[in-house]
Design a protein around this motif. Structure first.
Motif, PDB file in Angstrom:
ATOM      1  N   ILE A 108       0.695  -1.208   0.013  1.00 58.32           N
ATOM      2  CA  ILE A 108      -0.028   0.211   0.106  1.00 58.32           C
ATOM      3  C   ILE A 108       0.845   1.369   0.060  1.00 58.32           C
ATOM      4  O   ILE A 108       0.711   2.343  -0.475  1.00 58.32           O
ATOM      5  CB  ILE A 108      -0.876   0.068   1.151  1.00 58.32           C
ATOM      6  CG1 ILE A 108      -1.739  -1.147   1.256  1.00 58.32           C
ATOM      7  CG2 ILE A 108      -1.614   1.366   1.281  1.00 58.32           C
ATOM      8  CD1 ILE A 108      -2.704  -1.484   2.209  1.00 58.32           C
ATOM      9  N   TRP A 109       2.138   1.241   0.676  1.00 63.21           N
ATOM     10  CA  TRP A 109       2.732   2.462   0.817  1.00 63.21           C
ATOM     11  C   TRP A 109       4.284   2.067   0.989  1.00 63.21           C
ATOM     12  O   TRP A 109       4.610   0.731   1.211  1.00 63.21           O
ATOM     13  CB  TRP A 109       2.762   3.097   2.311  1.00 63.21           C
ATOM     14  CG  TRP A 109       2.802   4.556   2.232  1.00 63.21           C
ATOM     15  CD1 TRP A 109       3.820   5.243   2.502  1.00 63.21           C
ATOM     16  CD2 TRP A 109       1.838   5.543   1.667  1.00 63.21           C
ATOM     17  NE1 TRP A 109       3.838   6.677   2.351  1.00 63.21           N
ATOM     18  CE2 TRP A 109       2.545   6.882   1.890  1.00 63.21           C
ATOM     19  CE3 TRP A 109       0.517   5.369   0.962  1.00 63.21           C
ATOM     20  CZ2 TRP A 109       1.808   8.022   1.417  1.00 63.21           C
ATOM     21  CZ3 TRP A 109       0.041   6.782   0.875  1.00 63.21           C
ATOM     22  CH2 TRP A 109       0.701   7.889   0.855  1.00 63.21           C
ATOM     23  N   GLN A 110       5.134   3.067   0.353  1.00 64.86           N
ATOM     24  CA  GLN A 110       6.587   2.598   0.415  1.00 64.86           C
ATOM     25  C   GLN A 110       7.518   3.852   1.243  1.00 64.86           C
ATOM     26  O   GLN A 110       7.005   4.989   0.882  1.00 64.86           O
ATOM     27  CB  GLN A 110       7.100   2.387  -0.757  1.00 64.86           C
ATOM     28  CG  GLN A 110       6.754   3.249  -1.981  1.00 64.86           C
ATOM     29  CD  GLN A 110       7.404   2.978  -3.166  1.00 64.86           C
ATOM     30  OE1 GLN A 110       8.586   2.714  -3.358  1.00 64.86           O
ATOM     31  NE2 GLN A 110       6.488   3.301  -4.489  1.00 64.86           N
ATOM     32  N   LEU A 114      11.342   0.167   2.136  1.00 65.26           N
ATOM     33  CA  LEU A 114      10.376  -0.360   3.250  1.00 65.26           C
ATOM     34  C   LEU A 114       8.892  -0.278   2.603  1.00 65.26           C
ATOM     35  O   LEU A 114       8.564   0.780   2.466  1.00 65.26           O
ATOM     36  CB  LEU A 114      10.464   0.268   4.749  1.00 65.26           C
ATOM     37  CG  LEU A 114       9.286  -0.007   5.604  1.00 65.26           C
ATOM     38  CD1 LEU A 114       9.528  -1.486   6.174  1.00 65.26           C
ATOM     39  CD2 LEU A 114       9.143   1.243   6.919  1.00 65.26           C
ATOM     40  N   TYR A 115       8.447  -1.520   2.455  1.00 63.91           N
ATOM     41  CA  TYR A 115       7.125  -1.699   2.018  1.00 63.91           C
ATOM     42  C   TYR A 115       5.863  -1.937   2.859  1.00 63.91           C
ATOM     43  O   TYR A 115       6.240  -3.033   3.610  1.00 63.91           O
ATOM     44  CB  TYR A 115       6.908  -2.821   0.779  1.00 63.91           C
ATOM     45  CG  TYR A 115       7.999  -2.354  -0.395  1.00 63.91           C
ATOM     46  CD1 TYR A 115       7.651  -1.283  -1.277  1.00 63.91           C
ATOM     47  CD2 TYR A 115       9.279  -2.957  -0.595  1.00 63.91           C
ATOM     48  CE1 TYR A 115       8.499  -0.907  -2.366  1.00 63.91           C
ATOM     49  CE2 TYR A 115       9.983  -2.512  -1.399  1.00 63.91           C
ATOM     50  CZ  TYR A 115       9.478  -1.617  -2.308  1.00 63.91           C
ATOM     51  OH  TYR A 115      10.554  -1.129  -3.647  1.00 63.91           O
ATOM     52  N   ILE A 116       4.799  -1.086   3.044  1.00 62.59           N
ATOM     53  CA  ILE A 116       3.851  -1.459   3.891  1.00 62.59           C
ATOM     54  C   ILE A 116       2.634  -2.217   3.422  1.00 62.59           C
ATOM     55  O   ILE A 116       2.163  -1.452   2.401  1.00 62.59           O
ATOM     56  CB  ILE A 116       3.637  -0.064   4.635  1.00 62.59           C
ATOM     57  CG1 ILE A 116       4.556   0.657   5.160  1.00 62.59           C
ATOM     58  CG2 ILE A 116       2.347  -0.234   5.888  1.00 62.59           C
ATOM     59  CD1 ILE A 116       4.359   1.866   5.957  1.00 62.59           C
ATOM     60  N   HIS A 117       2.184  -3.383   3.639  1.00 61.15           N
ATOM     61  CA  HIS A 117       0.986  -3.981   3.170  1.00 61.15           C
ATOM     62  C   HIS A 117       0.011  -3.915   4.128  1.00 61.15           C
ATOM     63  O   HIS A 117       0.088  -3.178   5.154  1.00 61.15           O
ATOM     64  CB  HIS A 117       1.479  -5.530   2.982  1.00 61.15           C
ATOM     65  CG  HIS A 117       2.648  -5.686   1.945  1.00 61.15           C
ATOM     66  ND1 HIS A 117       2.444  -6.329   0.707  1.00 61.15           N
ATOM     67  CD2 HIS A 117       3.883  -5.534   2.180  1.00 61.15           C
ATOM     68  CE1 HIS A 117       3.764  -6.328   0.353  1.00 61.15           C
ATOM     69  NE2 HIS A 117       4.501  -5.863   1.229  1.00 61.15           N
ATOM     70  N   ASP A 144      13.746  -4.162   2.916  1.00 60.65           N
ATOM     71  CA  ASP A 144      14.970  -4.386   3.572  1.00 60.65           C
ATOM     72  C   ASP A 144      14.707  -3.812   5.212  1.00 60.65           C
ATOM     73  O   ASP A 144      15.293  -3.055   5.714  1.00 60.65           O
ATOM     74  CB  ASP A 144      15.832  -3.072   3.056  1.00 60.65           C
ATOM     75  CG  ASP A 144      16.304  -3.235   1.648  1.00 60.65           C
ATOM     76  OD1 ASP A 144      16.832  -4.390   1.386  1.00 60.65           O
ATOM     77  OD2 ASP A 144      16.081  -2.583   0.843  1.00 60.65           O
ATOM     78  N   VAL A 145      13.765  -4.721   5.657  1.00 58.56           N
ATOM     79  CA  VAL A 145      13.330  -4.344   7.283  1.00 58.56           C
ATOM     80  C   VAL A 145      14.562  -4.597   8.050  1.00 58.56           C
ATOM     81  O   VAL A 145      14.782  -3.726   9.263  1.00 58.56           O
ATOM     82  CB  VAL A 145      11.973  -5.289   7.464  1.00 58.56           C
ATOM     83  CG1 VAL A 145      11.854  -4.962   8.947  1.00 58.56           C
ATOM     84  CG2 VAL A 145      10.909  -4.949   6.612  1.00 58.56           C
ATOM     85  N   ASN A 146      15.302  -5.633   7.850  1.00 52.84           N
ATOM     86  CA  ASN A 146      16.392  -6.075   8.977  1.00 52.84           C
ATOM     87  C   ASN A 146      17.402  -4.955   8.849  1.00 52.84           C
ATOM     88  O   ASN A 146      18.139  -4.586   9.733  1.00 52.84           O
ATOM     89  CB  ASN A 146      16.917  -7.497   8.626  1.00 52.84           C
ATOM     90  CG  ASN A 146      15.963  -8.510   8.782  1.00 52.84           C
ATOM     91  OD1 ASN A 146      14.972  -8.318   9.808  1.00 52.84           O
ATOM     92  ND2 ASN A 146      15.902  -9.400   8.345  1.00 52.84           N
ATOM     93  N   ILE A 147      17.590  -4.579   7.749  1.00 54.88           N
ATOM     94  CA  ILE A 147      18.923  -3.562   7.422  1.00 54.88           C
ATOM     95  C   ILE A 147      18.290  -2.202   8.393  1.00 54.88           C
ATOM     96  O   ILE A 147      19.127  -1.615   8.855  1.00 54.88           O
ATOM     97  CB  ILE A 147      19.290  -3.253   6.098  1.00 54.88           C
ATOM     98  CG1 ILE A 147      19.858  -4.711   5.453  1.00 54.88           C
ATOM     99  CG2 ILE A 147      20.297  -2.257   5.878  1.00 54.88           C
ATOM    100  CD1 ILE A 147      20.097  -4.242   3.904  1.00 54.88           C
ATOM    101  N   ILE A 148      17.220  -1.916   7.994  1.00 50.36           N
ATOM    102  CA  ILE A 148      16.874  -0.662   8.371  1.00 50.36           C
ATOM    103  C   ILE A 148      16.471  -0.635  10.061  1.00 50.36           C
ATOM    104  O   ILE A 148      16.948   0.349  10.661  1.00 50.36           O
ATOM    105  CB  ILE A 148      15.389  -0.417   7.808  1.00 50.36           C
ATOM    106  CG1 ILE A 148      15.494   0.169   6.434  1.00 50.36           C
ATOM    107  CG2 ILE A 148      14.548   0.952   8.436  1.00 50.36           C
ATOM    108  CD1 ILE A 148      14.141   0.161   5.474  1.00 50.36           C
ATOM    109  N   ASN A 149      16.192  -1.744  10.599  1.00 53.15           N
ATOM    110  CA  ASN A 149      16.240  -2.039  11.831  1.00 53.15           C
ATOM    111  C   ASN A 149      17.456  -1.956  12.544  1.00 53.15           C
ATOM    112  O   ASN A 149      17.750  -1.295  13.713  1.00 53.15           O
ATOM    113  CB  ASN A 149      15.666  -3.412  12.453  1.00 53.15           C
ATOM    114  CG  ASN A 149      14.179  -3.444  12.342  1.00 53.15           C
ATOM    115  OD1 ASN A 149      13.513  -2.483  12.266  1.00 53.15           O
ATOM    116  ND2 ASN A 149      13.551  -4.465  12.212  1.00 53.15           N
TER     117      ASN A 149
END
Length: 197
Positions: free
Chosen positions: A31-33, A47-50, A57-62
């Motif tokens: 839905i969003w990025q 980061l993509y939000i469904h 790249d959730v792990n890298i961003i974390n």
């Protein structure tokens, strides 16, 4: 005559059916990025939000968030992911039902609920971004006095050496299109009523 006054125009029924069906498609795509760019990540981070999960790249961003004191992103921390799919399904069913049943009151219920959903979703997303950008760990390795890291609701914002872009993804554009179709349908119904008067 009373029945016709309660019925929808054919074009309204078609637009409403399309809007309703479109909501089911939203469940299948992001839905969003939020796109992040920095010299050390020339390929960028995404980061993509469904409706029910996060991807990209959730792990890298974390890992990066840890250094500036932002909380890690975990799907189980968001009640929205448990609720949102059902809200979207409900709106999809309501839209299709309004087109099939062919009653104005049901059509306007769909439009109003769609509008309320959109407003609540935007406010919730903004609060989510605000919390993650401002509620920082005081023990973070990197601390910049007075600095917050709230990504933009939409558009671009510079966050230290990262540029953050926040824009709709496929699902977001589909919802925006469905909303515009609903607005067009409302306008046509209002104009039709004025002509009859």
């Amino acid at each position: 005559m009373a029945t016709s006054q309660k019925s929808l125009q054919t074009v309204t029924r078609i637009l409403t059916a399309i809007s309703g069906i479109a909501m089911f498609v939203v469940l299948l795509v992001p839905i969003w990025q939020i796109q992040l760019s920095a010299p050390q990540y020339p390929e960028g981070l995404s980061l993509y939000i469904h409706a029910d999960k996060l991807s990209g790249d959730v792990n890298i961003i974390n890992g990066l968030n840890h250094y500036i004191g932002m909380r890690e992103l975990h799907e189980q921390d968001f009640i929205e992911f448990a609720i949102l799919p059902y809200v979207i399904i409900f709106l999809g069913i309501l839209g299709v039902l309004a087109a099939v049943v062919n009653r104005k009151w049901l059509f306007f219920c769909f439009v109003i609920m769609f509008a309320v959903f959109g407003i609540v979703a935007i406010i919730d997303f903004y609060m989510w971004l605000y919390d993650y950008g401002h509620n920082l760990d005081p023990a973070a390795p990197i601390k910049v006095p007075g600095m917050s890291y709230q990504p933009p609701l939409i558009g671009f914002k510079q966050l230290l050496n990262f540029g953050a872009y926040s824009i709709p993804e496929k699902g977001g554009w589909i919802m925006i299109t469905a909303a515009l179709l609903s607005v067009i349908a409302v306008i046509k119904e209002i104009r039709s009523k004025k002509k009859k008067i």
